[in-house]
Design a protein around this motif. Structure first.
Motif, PDB file in Angstrom:
ATOM      1  N   GLY A 210       4.506  -7.310 -41.452  1.00 21.10           N
ATOM      2  CA  GLY A 210       5.536  -8.316 -41.711  1.00 21.10           C
ATOM      3  C   GLY A 210       6.181  -8.260 -43.081  1.00 21.10           C
ATOM      4  N   LEU A 211       5.474  -7.765 -44.091  1.00 29.38           N
ATOM      5  CA  LEU A 211       6.022  -7.708 -45.443  1.00 29.38           C
ATOM      6  C   LEU A 211       6.881  -6.472 -45.677  1.00 29.38           C
ATOM      7  CD1 LEU A 211       5.975  -9.291 -48.143  1.00 29.38           C
ATOM      8  CD2 LEU A 211       3.965  -7.952 -48.798  1.00 29.38           C
ATOM      9  N   ARG A 212       6.868  -5.539 -44.751  1.00 29.68           N
ATOM     10  CA  ARG A 212       7.555  -4.268 -44.982  1.00 29.68           C
ATOM     11  C   ARG A 212       9.064  -4.422 -45.203  1.00 29.68           C
ATOM     12  NH1 ARG A 212       4.183  -0.695 -45.506  1.00 29.68           N
ATOM     13  NH2 ARG A 212       5.797   0.841 -45.947  1.00 29.68           N
ATOM     14  N   PRO A 213       9.770  -5.313 -44.509  1.00 27.02           N
ATOM     15  CA  PRO A 213      11.197  -5.466 -44.819  1.00 27.02           C
ATOM     16  C   PRO A 213      11.443  -5.907 -46.261  1.00 27.02           C
ATOM     17  CG  PRO A 213      10.699  -6.432 -42.695  1.00 27.02           C
ATOM     18  CD  PRO A 213       9.384  -6.101 -43.322  1.00 27.02           C
ATOM     19  N   VAL A 214      10.584  -6.781 -46.785  1.00 25.51           N
ATOM     20  CA  VAL A 214      10.727  -7.238 -48.169  1.00 25.51           C
ATOM     21  C   VAL A 214      10.472  -6.083 -49.128  1.00 25.51           C
ATOM     22  CG1 VAL A 214       9.745  -8.743 -49.953  1.00 25.51           C
ATOM     23  CG2 VAL A 214      10.150  -9.629 -47.654  1.00 25.51           C
ATOM     24  N   LEU A 215       9.390  -5.351 -48.898  1.00 27.20           N
ATOM     25  CA  LEU A 215       9.054  -4.235 -49.779  1.00 27.20           C
ATOM     26  C   LEU A 215      10.147  -3.167 -49.759  1.00 27.20           C
ATOM     27  CD1 LEU A 215       5.241  -3.845 -48.977  1.00 27.20           C
ATOM     28  CD2 LEU A 215       6.329  -5.162 -50.811  1.00 27.20           C
ATOM     29  N   GLY A 216      10.766  -2.986 -48.582  1.00 28.43           N
ATOM     30  CA  GLY A 216      11.821  -1.993 -48.469  1.00 28.43           C
ATOM     31  C   GLY A 216      13.111  -2.386 -49.163  1.00 28.43           C
ATOM     32  N   ALA A 217      13.316  -3.698 -49.367  1.00 26.12           N
ATOM     33  CA  ALA A 217      14.556  -4.186 -49.972  1.00 26.12           C
ATOM     34  C   ALA A 217      14.472  -4.304 -51.485  1.00 26.12           C
ATOM     35  CB  ALA A 217      14.925  -5.545 -49.376  1.00 26.12           C
ATOM     36  N   LEU A 218      13.269  -4.242 -52.042  1.00 23.73           N
ATOM     37  CA  LEU A 218      13.077  -4.455 -53.472  1.00 23.73           C
ATOM     38  C   LEU A 218      12.658  -3.164 -54.171  1.00 23.73           C
ATOM     39  CD1 LEU A 218      11.051  -7.818 -53.394  1.00 23.73           C
ATOM     40  CD2 LEU A 218      13.518  -7.522 -53.714  1.00 23.73           C
ATOM     41  N   SER A 219      12.935  -3.106 -55.458  1.00 24.50           N
ATOM     42  CA  SER A 219      12.431  -2.007 -56.266  1.00 24.50           C
ATOM     43  C   SER A 219      10.923  -2.167 -56.419  1.00 24.50           C
ATOM     44  CB  SER A 219      13.082  -2.019 -57.647  1.00 24.50           C
ATOM     45  OG  SER A 219      12.625  -3.143 -58.401  1.00 24.50           O
ATOM     46  N   PRO A 220      10.197  -1.124 -56.808  1.00 26.65           N
ATOM     47  CA  PRO A 220       8.748  -1.262 -57.000  1.00 26.65           C
ATOM     48  C   PRO A 220       8.376  -2.375 -57.970  1.00 26.65           C
ATOM     49  CG  PRO A 220       9.358   1.055 -56.974  1.00 26.65           C
ATOM     50  CD  PRO A 220      10.640   0.287 -56.970  1.00 26.65           C
ATOM     51  N   GLU A 221       9.149  -2.530 -59.034  1.00 25.03           N
ATOM     52  CA  GLU A 221       8.853  -3.587 -60.007  1.00 25.03           C
ATOM     53  C   GLU A 221       9.081  -4.968 -59.399  1.00 25.03           C
ATOM     54  OE1 GLU A 221      10.917  -1.028 -60.515  1.00 25.03           O
ATOM     55  OE2 GLU A 221       9.659   0.208 -61.838  1.00 25.03           O
ATOM     56  N   GLU A 222      10.189  -5.113 -58.664  1.00 27.94           N
ATOM     57  CA  GLU A 222      10.474  -6.386 -58.016  1.00 27.94           C
ATOM     58  C   GLU A 222       9.430  -6.699 -56.956  1.00 27.94           C
ATOM     59  OE1 GLU A 222      15.354  -6.608 -58.145  1.00 27.94           O
ATOM     60  OE2 GLU A 222      14.371  -5.327 -56.662  1.00 27.94           O
ATOM     61  N   ALA A 223       9.048  -5.683 -56.184  1.00 26.29           N
ATOM     62  CA  ALA A 223       8.051  -5.882 -55.131  1.00 26.29           C
ATOM     63  C   ALA A 223       6.737  -6.373 -55.715  1.00 26.29           C
ATOM     64  CB  ALA A 223       7.844  -4.589 -54.351  1.00 26.29           C
ATOM     65  N   ALA A 224       6.338  -5.816 -56.855  1.00 24.03           N
ATOM     66  CA  ALA A 224       5.091  -6.235 -57.496  1.00 24.03           C
ATOM     67  C   ALA A 224       5.170  -7.688 -57.934  1.00 24.03           C
ATOM     68  CB  ALA A 224       4.790  -5.333 -58.680  1.00 24.03           C
ATOM     69  N   THR A 225       6.313  -8.097 -58.463  1.00 25.40           N
ATOM     70  CA  THR A 225       6.491  -9.489 -58.887  1.00 25.40           C
ATOM     71  C   THR A 225       6.457 -10.427 -57.687  1.00 25.40           C
ATOM     72  OG1 THR A 225       7.840  -8.789 -60.773  1.00 25.40           O
ATOM     73  CG2 THR A 225       8.027 -11.096 -60.083  1.00 25.40           C
ATOM     74  N   PHE A 226       7.153 -10.055 -56.614  1.00 23.73           N
ATOM     75  CA  PHE A 226       7.165 -10.871 -55.396  1.00 23.73           C
ATOM     76  C   PHE A 226       5.754 -10.995 -54.840  1.00 23.73           C
ATOM     77  CE2 PHE A 226       7.494 -11.731 -50.904  1.00 23.73           C
ATOM     78  CZ  PHE A 226       8.590 -12.577 -50.779  1.00 23.73           C
ATOM     79  N   GLU A 227       5.059  -9.879 -54.750  1.00 22.80           N
ATOM     80  CA  GLU A 227       3.705  -9.879 -54.186  1.00 22.80           C
ATOM     81  C   GLU A 227       2.747 -10.749 -54.993  1.00 22.80           C
ATOM     82  OE1 GLU A 227       1.995  -6.067 -53.575  1.00 22.80           O
ATOM     83  OE2 GLU A 227       2.816  -5.889 -51.548  1.00 22.80           O
ATOM     84  N   ALA A 228       2.881 -10.724 -56.309  1.00 20.96           N
ATOM     85  CA  ALA A 228       1.977 -11.506 -57.146  1.00 20.96           C
ATOM     86  C   ALA A 228       2.109 -12.995 -56.849  1.00 20.96           C
ATOM     87  CB  ALA A 228       2.251 -11.227 -58.622  1.00 20.96           C
ATOM     88  N   GLU A 229       3.338 -13.482 -56.729  1.00 21.56           N
ATOM     89  CA  GLU A 229       3.545 -14.897 -56.437  1.00 21.56           C
ATOM     90  C   GLU A 229       3.130 -15.226 -55.004  1.00 21.56           C
ATOM     91  OE1 GLU A 229       7.082 -18.297 -56.632  1.00 21.56           O
ATOM     92  OE2 GLU A 229       7.432 -16.282 -57.482  1.00 21.56           O
ATOM     93  N   TYR A 230       3.499 -14.362 -54.093  1.00 19.37           N
ATOM     94  CA  TYR A 230       3.148 -14.568 -52.691  1.00 19.37           C
ATOM     95  C   TYR A 230       1.634 -14.546 -52.503  1.00 19.37           C
ATOM     96  CZ  TYR A 230       3.042 -13.423 -47.642  1.00 19.37           C
ATOM     97  OH  TYR A 230       2.798 -13.403 -46.301  1.00 19.37           O
ATOM     98  N   SER A 231       0.952 -13.634 -53.169  1.00 20.29           N
ATOM     99  CA  SER A 231      -0.498 -13.511 -53.053  1.00 20.29           C
ATOM    100  C   SER A 231      -1.197 -14.777 -53.531  1.00 20.29           C
ATOM    101  CB  SER A 231      -0.988 -12.301 -53.849  1.00 20.29           C
ATOM    102  OG  SER A 231      -2.383 -12.166 -53.751  1.00 20.29           O
ATOM    103  N   ALA A 232      -0.702 -15.365 -54.620  1.00 21.16           N
ATOM    104  CA  ALA A 232      -1.303 -16.599 -55.126  1.00 21.16           C
ATOM    105  C   ALA A 232      -1.175 -17.719 -54.099  1.00 21.16           C
ATOM    106  CB  ALA A 232      -0.646 -16.993 -56.448  1.00 21.16           C
ATOM    107  N   GLN A 233      -0.051 -17.770 -53.407  1.00 20.65           N
ATOM    108  CA  GLN A 233       0.146 -18.789 -52.376  1.00 20.65           C
ATOM    109  C   GLN A 233      -0.753 -18.531 -51.173  1.00 20.65           C
ATOM    110  OE1 GLN A 233       4.344 -18.794 -51.529  1.00 20.65           O
ATOM    111  NE2 GLN A 233       4.915 -19.613 -53.533  1.00 20.65           N
TER     112      GLN A 233
END
Length: 259
Positions: A210-233
């Protein structure tokens, strides 16, 4: 947007991802089919079980991901099994088909309900069709992902990337499609209470799908930032226990035979 798939990541939770496939295909009562197709075969490990179950059949696995099909072709598989890159949205059933299986694929295809109805209408009498889609788009795992993607920080970058709200229909709607197409059909749903192990297990689960569309739309740096916030939630929504992390997963199934 074309998705890229990681076969190794996809099979990371193999026991949990495989179980719905076997619950689905156990309801197919075909005895000696000649031609079988698995739409969205992924790395082919589950398609191989169909070839082993029906050794007299020609079994074909189709997937839109070249990475998945390459992994499938490189695997050790039965001689009556072949794999090919093919877009499910452009596929049509031939009159020689006896069994069609599509497992956790249709949720990726907008408007698949009309496509499904056309497929079922085209099947010959006696043919079997078995489908399974995830029914957890209202779960916290997807809700939190969607809300974060729609937040002010990510809205511009991720607008339209996630389409969870209308990804699948309810079981009774799929059952009606089968019945209207002249099928004898059985529909049901199951919520698996999966106990995942390891660090950030729910995040690792959705990374494979399910997260693959998000990861595909973001740069590696952006993806890491998104994942960090999402992971905390996710950690709050799915707290770890001494036994692991409980991750409920609802699945929707329909199996039918053409009358």
């Amino acid at each position: 947007m074309a998705l890229t798939w990681d076969p190794k990541k996809y099979v990371q939770f193999g026991d949990f991802r495989n179980r719905p496939f076997f619950d689905l295909t156990s309801r197919i009562l075909a005895t000696e089919p000649q031609n079988v197709v698995d739409l969205g075969c992924g790395p082919g490990n589950l398609t191989a079980t169909l070839a082993e179950r029906w050794p007299g059949a020609q079994v074909q696995g189709l997937d839109s991901s070249a990475e998945m099909v390459t992994a499938a072709n490189e695997s050790d598989h039965p001689g009556n099994l072949s794999f090919e890159v093919s877009d499910v949205a452009e596929w049509t059933p031939g009159q020689d088909l006896d069994v069609v299986v599509t497992n956790a694929v249709l949720q990726w295809v907008p408007g698949h309900q009309e496509m499904l109805a056309a497929w079922l209408q085209a099947l010959k009498p006696g043919a079997w069709f078995a489908m399974q889609v995830p029914g957890n788009f209202g779960a916290d795992s997807h809700r939190l992902m969607r809300e974060l993607a729609e937040s002010e920080q990510w809205r511009e970058r991720l607008d339209g990337v996630l389409r969870h709200r209308d990804a699948v229909s309810e079981p009774e709607e799929y059952l009606e499609i089968f019945l209207a197409a002249g099928m004898r059909a059985d529909g049901w749903e199951t919520t698996y209470q999966q106990v995942l192990q390891g660090e950030n297990p729910v995040l690792n689960w959705v990374r494979g799908t399910g997260l693959r569309p998000v990861l595909g739309a973001l740069s590696p740096e952006e993806a890491a930032t998104f994942e960090a916030e999402y992971s905390a939630q996710l950690d709050e929504a799915y707290p770890a226990t001494q036994y692991g992390t409980v991750f409920p997963f609802r699945r929707i199934f329909v199996v039918g035979q053409k009358l």
